[in-house]
Design an enzyme around this catalytic site. Structure first.
Site, PDB file in Angstrom:
ATOM      1  N   ASN A 176       1.659   1.553  -2.257  1.00 27.28           N
ATOM      2  CA  ASN A 176       0.854   2.114  -1.156  1.00 27.28           C
ATOM      3  C   ASN A 176       1.607   3.225  -0.436  1.00 27.28           C
ATOM      4  O   ASN A 176       2.848   3.249  -0.430  1.00 27.28           O
ATOM      5  CB  ASN A 176       0.463   1.016  -0.167  1.00 27.28           C
TER       6      ASN A 176
ATOM      7  N   GLY B 112     -10.478   5.449  -7.788  1.00 20.68           N
ATOM      8  CA  GLY B 112      -9.871   6.045  -8.983  1.00 20.68           C
ATOM      9  C   GLY B 112     -10.534   7.363  -9.339  1.00 20.68           C
ATOM     10  O   GLY B 112     -11.610   7.691  -8.822  1.00 20.68           O
TER      11      GLY B 112
ATOM     12  N   GLY C  43      -3.812  -7.598   3.305  1.00 17.06           N
ATOM     13  CA  GLY C  43      -3.054  -8.847   3.419  1.00 17.06           C
ATOM     14  C   GLY C  43      -3.209  -9.550   4.743  1.00 17.06           C
ATOM     15  O   GLY C  43      -2.615 -10.604   4.965  1.00 17.06           O
TER      16      GLY C  43
ATOM     17  N   LEU D  30      -5.798 -11.044   6.003  1.00 17.35           N
ATOM     18  CA  LEU D  30      -6.718 -12.189   6.035  1.00 17.35           C
ATOM     19  C   LEU D  30      -6.334 -13.262   5.024  1.00 17.35           C
ATOM     20  O   LEU D  30      -7.044 -14.262   4.887  1.00 17.35           O
ATOM     21  CB  LEU D  30      -8.156 -11.714   5.780  1.00 17.35           C
TER      22      LEU D  30
ATOM     23  N   VAL E 118      -4.241 -14.158   0.990  1.00 12.63           N
ATOM     24  CA  VAL E 118      -3.745 -13.606  -0.276  1.00 12.63           C
ATOM     25  C   VAL E 118      -4.859 -13.647  -1.319  1.00 12.63           C
ATOM     26  O   VAL E 118      -5.364 -14.722  -1.664  1.00 12.63           O
ATOM     27  CB  VAL E 118      -2.532 -14.424  -0.785  1.00 12.63           C
TER      28      VAL E 118
ATOM     29  N   TYR F   5      -8.673  16.278  -0.650  1.00  8.64           N
ATOM     30  CA  TYR F   5      -7.332  15.716  -0.874  1.00  8.64           C
ATOM     31  C   TYR F   5      -6.310  16.842  -0.722  1.00  8.64           C
ATOM     32  O   TYR F   5      -6.299  17.784  -1.521  1.00  8.64           O
ATOM     33  CB  TYR F   5      -7.325  15.139  -2.287  1.00  8.64           C
TER      34      TYR F   5
HETATM   35  C1  FAD Z   1       1.870   8.860  -6.241  1.00 10.53           C
HETATM   36  C2  FAD Z   1       0.777   7.998  -5.716  1.00 10.53           C
HETATM   37  C3  FAD Z   1      -0.531   8.204  -6.128  1.00 10.53           C
HETATM   38  C4  FAD Z   1      -1.555   7.406  -5.626  1.00 10.53           C
HETATM   39  N1  FAD Z   1      -2.818   7.621  -6.053  1.00 10.53           N
HETATM   40  C5  FAD Z   1      -3.822   6.838  -5.593  1.00 10.53           C
HETATM   41  C6  FAD Z   1      -5.157   7.032  -6.034  1.00 10.53           C
HETATM   42  O1  FAD Z   1      -5.444   7.898  -6.859  1.00 10.53           O
HETATM   43  N2  FAD Z   1      -6.109   6.231  -5.524  1.00 10.53           N
HETATM   44  C7  FAD Z   1      -5.811   5.236  -4.644  1.00 10.53           C
HETATM   45  O2  FAD Z   1      -6.714   4.515  -4.248  1.00 10.53           O
HETATM   46  N3  FAD Z   1      -4.562   5.052  -4.198  1.00 10.53           N
HETATM   47  C8  FAD Z   1      -3.560   5.806  -4.654  1.00 10.53           C
HETATM   48  N4  FAD Z   1      -2.287   5.610  -4.206  1.00 10.53           N
HETATM   49  C9  FAD Z   1      -2.006   4.580  -3.206  1.00 10.53           C
HETATM   50  C10 FAD Z   1      -1.714   3.187  -3.775  1.00 10.53           C
HETATM   51  O3  FAD Z   1      -1.416   3.236  -5.136  1.00 10.53           O
HETATM   52  C11 FAD Z   1      -2.875   2.272  -3.492  1.00 10.53           C
HETATM   53  O4  FAD Z   1      -2.901   2.028  -2.124  1.00 10.53           O
HETATM   54  C12 FAD Z   1      -2.864   0.953  -4.266  1.00 10.53           C
HETATM   55  O5  FAD Z   1      -4.125   0.377  -4.128  1.00 10.53           O
HETATM   56  C13 FAD Z   1      -1.829  -0.039  -3.797  1.00 10.53           C
HETATM   57  O6  FAD Z   1      -1.790  -1.092  -4.736  1.00 10.53           O
HETATM   58  P1  FAD Z   1      -0.459  -1.939  -4.946  1.00 10.53           P
HETATM   59  O7  FAD Z   1      -0.750  -2.999  -5.953  1.00 10.53           O
HETATM   60  O8  FAD Z   1       0.675  -1.084  -5.218  1.00 10.53           O
HETATM   61  O9  FAD Z   1      -0.324  -2.611  -3.512  1.00 10.53           O
HETATM   62  P2  FAD Z   1       0.928  -2.734  -2.548  1.00 10.53           P
HETATM   63  O10 FAD Z   1       1.453  -1.402  -2.222  1.00 10.53           O
HETATM   64  O11 FAD Z   1       1.874  -3.719  -3.094  1.00 10.53           O
HETATM   65  O12 FAD Z   1       0.220  -3.345  -1.266  1.00 10.53           O
HETATM   66  C14 FAD Z   1      -0.681  -2.601  -0.522  1.00 10.53           C
HETATM   67  C15 FAD Z   1      -1.326  -3.487   0.532  1.00 10.53           C
HETATM   68  O13 FAD Z   1      -2.157  -4.448  -0.109  1.00 10.53           O
HETATM   69  C16 FAD Z   1      -1.748  -5.769   0.220  1.00 10.53           C
HETATM   70  N5  FAD Z   1      -1.914  -6.577  -0.983  1.00 10.53           N
HETATM   71  C17 FAD Z   1      -1.407  -6.340  -2.217  1.00 10.53           C
HETATM   72  N6  FAD Z   1      -1.775  -7.331  -3.049  1.00 10.53           N
HETATM   73  C18 FAD Z   1      -2.503  -8.220  -2.333  1.00 10.53           C
HETATM   74  C19 FAD Z   1      -3.132  -9.450  -2.626  1.00 10.53           C
HETATM   75  N7  FAD Z   1      -3.108  -9.989  -3.848  1.00 10.53           N
HETATM   76  N8  FAD Z   1      -3.772 -10.099  -1.625  1.00 10.53           N
HETATM   77  C20 FAD Z   1      -3.837  -9.571  -0.375  1.00 10.53           C
HETATM   78  N9  FAD Z   1      -3.243  -8.413  -0.047  1.00 10.53           N
HETATM   79  C21 FAD Z   1      -2.589  -7.743  -1.018  1.00 10.53           C
HETATM   80  C22 FAD Z   1      -0.322  -5.642   0.673  1.00 10.53           C
HETATM   81  O14 FAD Z   1       0.047  -6.671   1.549  1.00 10.53           O
HETATM   82  C23 FAD Z   1      -0.335  -4.282   1.350  1.00 10.53           C
HETATM   83  O15 FAD Z   1      -0.826  -4.427   2.649  1.00 10.53           O
HETATM   84  C24 FAD Z   1      -1.256   6.391  -4.689  1.00 10.53           C
HETATM   85  C25 FAD Z   1       0.069   6.184  -4.305  1.00 10.53           C
HETATM   86  C26 FAD Z   1       1.076   6.982  -4.807  1.00 10.53           C
HETATM   87  C27 FAD Z   1       2.483   6.742  -4.378  1.00 10.53           C
END
Ligand code: FAD
Length: 801
Positions: free
Chosen positions: A387, A467, A515, A517, A519, A720
């Site tokens: 994120n 996406g 997160g 509310l 997991v 964007y």
């Molecule tokens: C280079 C780059 C490009 C990106 N491009 C995009 C894009 O094209 N589109 C897009 O939407 N986002 C994009 N993002 C942002 C990011 O990838 C998204 O926010 C993604 O959804 C986060 O998923 P994650 O699994 O890494 O979650 P994390 O970063 O691990 O967590 C994000 C949040 O979700 C919560 N969370 C994670 N898993 C759970 C679970 N199982 N239950 C409850 N809460 C949970 C965490 O507590 C945290 O608050 C990009 C980020 C980067 C760095």
């Protein structure tokens, strides 16, 4: 500048001359790159992952790969950089390919084949050594034949012995999915463009005195490791966090940056990149970058976990799945926003989680949640850690024990309801894992954020992700139907109903909850049959205004493309600057096109590059392209064909590495995105650019900002923005100033604080302006009643008052 592998051309006995012939390399290039590669790439969905820097590879070498399909040789040839594949000679069974004259002639022409004895006859002994001695690189499949099951068989020692005898390195390659795409006995890939991944590892040299058996073992282990990164059916020996000191099989990104260790952005093969960056932000990218600090130099706060509670956690998930080492805790502290990267690189670690736990199923998650709340701990669910809104970091003043609950072991596709087009998937599944599993059965979820490779289903849902193909498949909020969430009171179960009238939507409350509310343990998602045809075409528009208008008209029309994206002129210029060097016909064609456009009165500095994606049956795609072509023409644009789109499609997941490249050189580059109604987009764009420029002036830097439109809807679209500048001694302060100006401009011009990057702590200051103070109060009421002791990822979305 790249150099060609230079086979030694002097004293070539006639027998070997064909292998290094420049004349024969030309038709081979035509067949391999212009016919075979487009064919294989159109019949399968090929993803090439190069895990290593191959630029220093010179002279002879061996490529060793697993073998399960006739697709393997074209896949390897098409995936390696042209410099390395130009003279690559593929080993082919002498008893089959070299017995019949036409077969020998054809395979030699196309694959530069050399004979390999399989039958014990030694008629061709010594050929491979002589070729290596002449500088010819060889492709060898050490299993000695195609695997019937698709699993990697035992490696024979021949390749290793050859590498030792000739003292050349071996490039390990894992080909994943080719067996499913075209198993032994078949001569054409299965329908539906099955996914195939080619993973290219770092060259491995034989060690002094190493036996062929030992080297074979090392090569086999590396090919299996690369394969296991893709295929969980293979023995999992997956890399862990960069330091590798966690005890779980879950993969993590570099602690200091984006993506996999050993993979980085490369500018040297892009001749226009250095001058472009110099002009844009005054950065000389050719100057050496600073290195990231040694991990051991960081001051990582001590874990506050006591032995008693650790034992309790170990009883739930097993001792191997409870980690308190410094690397595990640092990897789980932040996401990957520029603020996060600046802080972790400078060792600014005020508070890390005290422990990282890896549950294996929903029951364990539920027990962990109970134990954590009973002990008044903080639980922060962790997906891929990708994120960019500050959604993971513990509050610096948090006194309680902080548990990072990493969902990485829960990564299975549990069930596909083929009749309904629904799949139950565990929340910790990374994008490639779940798409691979779905793809094996001919399905796709169609959710491909740029962070796809390193983000999870749970993370997507918890951040309201979107996406690149959202125009067709929807944002994650549209794709998720059912969801299960572990909470102190038990599991919230929202069944996968197509649409329901059950009061305010609890499902919608979970989407975007970060997160707070509970997991998310699994979700039931819309899935679709893998389309017969998938294409992304490139288009040019004379200017931004024309591009915007065309995108709006496409959204309004009967066409329903998967992707509608148009870059403004600065972003188009950036895309052109990141192209690899083109030569010959390609370069001449590009120059001629620019001359024609100029003659027609186009201002070349205003050209806007656009990508539009199509999917479906061949006739549907044809129909849509026709509709779009008319609209594009009406706005003065035209198609530039498939190549730019194909390149964009292949490289999109590599772009994130550029941020680390810039940070290494003292520049901050980041993104901010919003969405607004069509009627407000143009003004929002102008206002944001002007606000960013003013912010750069305020802090006295030369800054850059560029933008694209993507994710079109009935009523509007996402804009964007990407911005970059050379920072001084106070990078965070400067960054916050620019980022805040951009965020405020969004709100002031009628946009939202984020279209798909969530709120976290970084966007929280704008929430009340976005959804009104009363809206925030409503949300606060939800959090207070659902989590009265603030155990679940507190301080995100709405900060503590
Ligand atoms: C280079 C780059 C490009 C990106 N491009 C995009 C894009 O094209 N589109 C897009 O939407 N986002 C994009 N993002 C942002 C990011 O990838 C998204 O926010 C993604 O959804 C986060 O998923 P994650 O699994 O890494 O979650 P994390 O970063 O691990 O967590 C994000 C949040 O979700 C919560 N969370 C994670 N898993 C759970 C679970 N199982 N239950 C409850 N809460 C949970 C965490 O507590 C945290 O608050 C990009 C980020 C980067 C760095």
């Amino acid at each position: 500048m790249s150099m060609k592998v230079a086979p030694r051309l002097k004293s070539r006995p006639k027998r070997y001359r064909r292998f290094t012939s420049r004349t024969l390399a030309i038709p081979r290039f035509v067949v391999q790159r212009m016919m075979l590669k487009p064919l294989v790439w159109s019949l399968t969905r090929v993803d090439v992952r190069t895990e290593a820097d191959l630029r220093r590879l010179r002279g002879a070498f061996l490529v060793v790969a697993n073998h399960a399909s006739h697709l393997d040789t074209p896949l390897v040839l098409g995936s390696l950089p042209r410099r390395l594949s130009r003279y690559l000679a593929a080993g082919a069974a002498a008893d089959y390919f070299f017995e019949v004259r036409w077969r020998k002639w054809l395979t030699s022409l196309v694959f530069n084949t050399f004979p390999v004895d399989r039958t014990g006859a030694r008629a061709h002994s010594g050929v491979s050594k002589r070729l290596l001695a002449r500088g010819v690189p060889l492709l060898i499949f050490p299993e000695g034949g195609r695997s019937a099951s698709g699993r990697i068989g035992a490696f024979k020692p021949g390749a290793a012995a050859l590498a030792i005898a000739c003292d050349v390195p071996c490039v390990p390659v894992a080909i994943c999915g080719a067996h499913e795409a075209m198993p032994r006995g078949q001569w054409w890939p299965v329908r539906g463009r099955p996914p195939v991944t080619v993973r290219i590892g770092a060259p491995i040299w034989p060690r002094p005195g190493e036996s062929a058996t030992a080297f074979t073992e090392r090569l086999a282990t590396e090919v299996r490791r690369l394969h296991a990164m893709n295929d969980s059916d293979e023995p999992a020996d997956r890399p862990r966090s960069s330091k590798g000191d966690g005890m779980t099989e879950v993969r993590h990104m570099k602690w200091w940056g984006w993506g996999n260790e050993g993979v980085a952005f490369e500018y040297r093969d892009k001749p226009d990149f250095a001058p472009f960056v110099q002009q844009a932000i005054g950065l000389d990218v050719t100057a050496p970058g600073v290195s990231v600090p040694e991990f051991d130099s960081l001051e990582v706060p001590e874990s506050r976990l006591d032995d008693e509670f650790r034992t309790e956690l170990e009883q739930i998930v097993g001792a191997d799945h409870v980690q308190v080492d410094a690397m595990s805790r640092v990897v789980h502290t932040f996401g990957k926003s520029i603020r996060d990267l600046l802080r972790v690189r400078s060792g600014s670690l005020e508070r890390t989680p005290d422990v990282v736990v890896y549950p294996g199923d929903e029951d364990q998650v539920q027990r962990l949640v109970h134990a954590a709340v009973a002990a008044d701990c903080v639980v922060i669910p962790f997906g891929g850690g990708s994120n960019i809104a500050g959604s993971l970091e513990p509050a610096p003043d948090e006194e309680r024990v902080v548990i990072s609950l990493d969902m990485g072991r829960m990564n299975r596709v549990l069930e596909i309801d083929e009749e309904s087009g629904l799949a139950r998937i565990e929340a910790g599944a990374l994008g490639p894992d779940l798409e691979r599993e779905l793809g094996k059965r001919g399905w796709t979820m169609g959710h491909f954020p740029d962070s796809f490779t390193h983000s999870t289903l749970g993370g997507w849902i918890a951040t309201r992700s979107s996406g690149m193909q959202s125009d067709k498949y929807g944002d994650i909020a549209d794709i998720v139907r059912g969801v299960r969430v572990a909470r102190p009171g038990g599991v919230v179960e929202i069944r996968a109903i197509p649409s329901a009238s059950t009061g305010p939507s609890v499902r919608e409350m979970i989407v975007g909850s970060e997160g707070r509310l509970g997991v998310i343990t699994e979700a039931t998602m819309h899935v679709h049959r893998v389309p017969e045809v998938r294409e992304i075409l490139g288009y040019f528009f004379p200017n931004w205004k024309a591009g915007l208008a065309a995108m709006r008209e496409i959204a309004e029309s009967d066409a329903s493309p998967t992707v509608t994206r148009v870059s403004d002129a600065p972003e188009s210029a950036f895309s052109f600057a990141t192209r690899k060097e083109s030569k010959g016909i390609e370069a001449a064609g590009a120059n001629a096109l620019m001359r024609v456009l100029k003659a027609r009165g186009w201002d070349l500095d205003q050209i806007c590059l656009s990508f539009i994606g199509y999917e479906g049956s061949a006739s549907h795609v044809r129909y849509e392209k026709k509709l779009v072509r008319k609209i594009v023409r009406r706005h003065g644009g035209f198609s530039v064909g498939k190549s730019p789109g194909r390149l964009y499609d292949q490289k999109k997941f590599d772009t994130p590495y550029i941020r680390d490249f810039l940070l290494d050189r003292g520049a901050a580059g980041d993104v901010s995105e919003t969405a607004a109604p069509w009627s407000k987009l143009e003004h929002l764009y102008e206002h944001t650019i002007a606000s960013a420029r003013k912010a750069y002036d305020d802090i006295g830097v030369q800054g850059w900002i560029m933008c694209h439109l993507s994710h079109s809807y009935h009523a509007g679209a996402c804009l964007y923005f990407t911005f970059a500048f050379m920072h001084g001694d106070e990078p965070l302060k400067q960054y916050d100033h620019v980022k805040s100006a951009i965020q405020q401009a969004f709100i002031d011009a009628g946009g939202t604080l984020s279209h798909h990057h969530a709120v976290g702590v970084e966007h929280a200051p704008w929430l009340s302006q976005d959804i009104s103070p009363e809206g925030v109060a409503l949300m606060q009421g939800l959090f207070d009643s659902a989590d009265p002791k603030r155990n679940f990822n507190p301080d995100k979305i709405i900060p503590r008052s």
